[in-house]
Enzyme design. Structure first.
Site, PDB file in Angstrom:
ATOM      1  NE  ARG A 149     -10.920  -9.633  -2.216  1.00 54.13           N
ATOM      2  CZ  ARG A 149     -11.194  -8.678  -3.101  1.00 54.13           C
ATOM      3  NH1 ARG A 149     -11.453  -8.997  -4.362  1.00 54.13           N
ATOM      4  NH2 ARG A 149     -11.219  -7.412  -2.748  1.00 54.13           N
ATOM      5  CE  LYS A 172      -3.763  -1.958   2.815  1.00 52.53           C
ATOM      6  NZ  LYS A 172      -4.925  -1.738   1.940  1.00 52.53           N
TER       7      LYS A 172
END
Length: 486
Positions: A333, A259
């Site tokens: 996920r 990130k």
């Protein structure tokens, strides 16, 4: 200190219209409060305050707060109960003023809804200052009068539940590691005889063949934990439970798909899903709700090391499906895929998972509401009705086949962990991915990325991690428990 409410009259000029507690206090001080308010200028607008000193020896400082219109109820445009929201916001402002005066105790007018007043007080005063030497004075809010003590106590428990989630999310990632998170929740549940907590180590996770979860965890030197909570509040311990599943990434660097550094510190709260579902179960136990709840939280860090997932790697989930990891920052996920497979072992009435899953959810709804993707209109109705009461809103999002095709069209595996059109419909493709691990007919996925933190949008929460939608999950469970009673 004392916090009292006043309603705005239909016309701007009329005399102040007090709540019954305000009226009683005004009589106690021979009408002085009404008199002072009338000479102070126009009537109080919603959320505004006036403070008076020396009116009564028991209450050296009295804060009068504006509650807005008297009979404000459910606002269909806003999808919440406006009266309750007005009370929460007004009481929070009043309590903070008492705190600024460094008065250690405040009595709060129930304002016609003691639960909402308690929530406003307890949520409004909360601040994470564990690690500071200079702390704000602690203020204990209490109910003024004795009429609605049961509703007040319920509000305190709801708010303390959300504050627990806020505490976990706000704490630095070196203080709340996977094991520390699990131990903190275990300690909170220790006093309840009808709760069992299992802190499952990495070896157990491996025997469960949770390859997707382990692939994320292996990038960090912090060992993963699978936290499993059984709250047996139902009349029959064999009754089908409500199963809550929460994403528990205690720090998310993005892994190899790193990130940007700006704002990365906020990723200490990437276990907001686990924090809210565990806090909801702690609250359900404190309320002694008559239903069974199971909580599942896969906990780990997502870090870039020589052992970390690489873009293009293929991993195998618990149900045998293979997943191409095209972006290591779409890791939540992967944890949830395995936890959702495991959730099917419990013959659940409903499976509800919560996760700070996608930046796309924040783009879509901002901090106004949690996005809900569900295959069950029955489940959606319960969640929606709960959120109208709590003011912590939910909004239904699509689970179209359209999005499924975008994650199943994958060159190397059964599924890709991102949609093939990259950013388009990112929250929806993430939900479509999760749906591939669900066979239960009542399942909902709550994407809470947009409601993770609060700047100034929710007036009764200070700036920082929000702990949303804990109260909505608690209210939802309470409604479900009434359902099973009837």
């Amino acid at each position: 200190g004392l916090v009292l409410g006043t309603y705005s009259s239909e016309k701007d000029e009329g005399a102040a219209q007090f709540t019954s507690a305000g009226d009683a206090f005004d009589r106690l001080v021979s009408g002085k409060l009404r008199e002072l308010l009338s000479v102070c200028g126009p009537p109080l607008k919603k959320g505004k305050t006036r403070i008076f000193h020396g009116l009564h020896q028991d209450f050296p400082s009295v804060v009068v707060v504006g509650l807005g219109k008297k009979n404000a109820g459910v606002n269909d445009q806003e999808n919440w109960n406006e009266g309750k929201e007005n009370i929460r916001a007004a009481v929070a402002v009043g309590c903070r003023q008492i705190q600024d005066l460094e008065i250690p105790c405040v009595e709060v007018d129930p304002c016609g809804d003691a639960q909402a007043a308690a929530e406003g007080a307890v949520l409004g005063l909360h601040e994470y200052n564990e690690l500071k030497q200079k702390k704000k004075p602690v203020v204990t809010p209490q109910l003024h009068g004795s009429a609605e003590s049961e509703a007040w106590q319920k509000g305190v428990l709801y708010a303390e539940g959300q504050n627990l989630a806020r505490y976990l999310m706000e704490a630095p990632a070196n203080y709340i590691t996977p094991i520390k998170f699990a131990e903190h929740i275990e300690q909170k549940l220790r006093s309840f005889s009808n709760v069992k907590v299992h802190i499952r180590p990495e070896s157990w996770i491996a025997t469960q063949q949770m390859g997707a979860f382990l692939s994320v965890a292996k990038g960090s030197s912090e060992p993963p934990i699978f936290l499993e909570i059984h709250y047996l509040g139902g009349a029959n311990t064999n009754d089908s439970p409500l199963v809550f599943v929460g994403k528990g990434v205690t720090f998310d660097s993005g892994g190899i798909s790193l990130k940007p550094s700006s704002g990365m510190d906020a990723m200490r709260a990437d276990m907001g899903g686990a924090a809210t579902i565990c806090s909801a179960i702690v609250t359900a136990a404190a309320l002694n709700l008559p239903l069974n709840i199971i909580g599942l939280a896969p906990l780990c860090e997502n870090m870039p090391s020589g052992k970390a997932n690489k873009p293009g790697d293929v991993v195998r989930a618990k149900n045998g499906k293979t997943i191409q990891v095209d972006n290591t920052d779409a890791e939540g996920r992967l944890l949830l895929a395995d936890a959702l497979c495991y959730a099917h072992n419990f013959n659940a009435r409903a499976i509800v998972n919560a996760a700070t899953l996608t930046g796309a959810m924040d783009v879509a709804l901002g901090s106004a509401a949690t996005g809900v993707f569900t295959n069950s209109s029955w489940l959606w109705t319960h969640l929606y009705e709960a959120s109208v009461l709590t003011g912590d809103r939910v909004w239904r999002m699509p689970l179209f086949e359209h999005y499924t095709k975008q994650v199943t069209d994958c060159p190397l595996a059964d599924l890709s962990n991102i949609g093939k059109y990259s950013r388009a419909g990112g929250a929806c493709t993430a939900a479509a991915f999760l749906k591939e691990f669900v066979t239960a007919s009542h399942w909902a996925h709550l994407d809470i990325a947009g409601v993770m933190s609060n700047k100034d949008e929710v007036p009764y929460l200070r700036k920082g991690m929000a702990g949303r939608p804990t109260r909505t999950l608690v209210e939802f469970a309470a409604r479900l428990s009434q359902d099973s009673h009837n």
